[in-house]
Design a protein around this motif. Structure first.
Motif: not given
Length: 140
Positions: A40-45
């Protein structure tokens, strides 16, 4: 990339040598709200993708420097979001390593810049330090 096109061109013309930047993933390129698992990797900043492309145009070698174990998961995330990058957790131009990748600049949400003096102000900065995502939650 339009926002930095002119600035990028001017900076590139003034800097000819290859430079290396090591950029952290979680909390620096990707939104981060605490560890939620390897996959699980967040969405791009906002602005992060264009920023990496601006670095590329300026001639930077871009290393993604992360504590995540699976470079395949990281690679897939970077490709799916169209980031510009060269390497993950390695510097191909570095002959030996102690574990720390050699770079001209390190960009990380959990970093402080050492100003050359060990003093009370530095101790206070360290004691009060919080990554920005915790500050946004009301932690200072």
């Amino acid at each position: 990339m339009d926002m930095t096109k002119d600035m990028t061109k001017d900076i590139f013309l003034n800097e000819k040598k290859m430079k290396v930047i090591a950029i952290d993933l979680d909390g620096t390129l990707a939104k981060y709200e605490g560890w939620q698992g390897e996959e699980i990797i967040g969405s791009p900043i906002a602005g992060a993708v264009d920023f990496t492309h601006s670095l590329r145009v300026m001639g930077w070698t871009i290393i993604i420097f992360t504590t995540r174990y699976s470079t395949e998961i990281v690679r897939n995330w970077l490709v799916s979001h169209r980031f510009a990058w060269d390497l993950i957790n390695e510097n191909a131009y570095q002959l030996q390593t102690s574990g720390k990748i050699i770079a001209d600049v390190y960009l990380d949400d959990r970093a402080l810049n050492f100003g050359g003096e060990y003093d009370r102000r530095l101790l206070l900065k360290i004691n009060k330090f919080k990554p920005y995502y915790l500050k946004k939650k009301g932690g200072e």
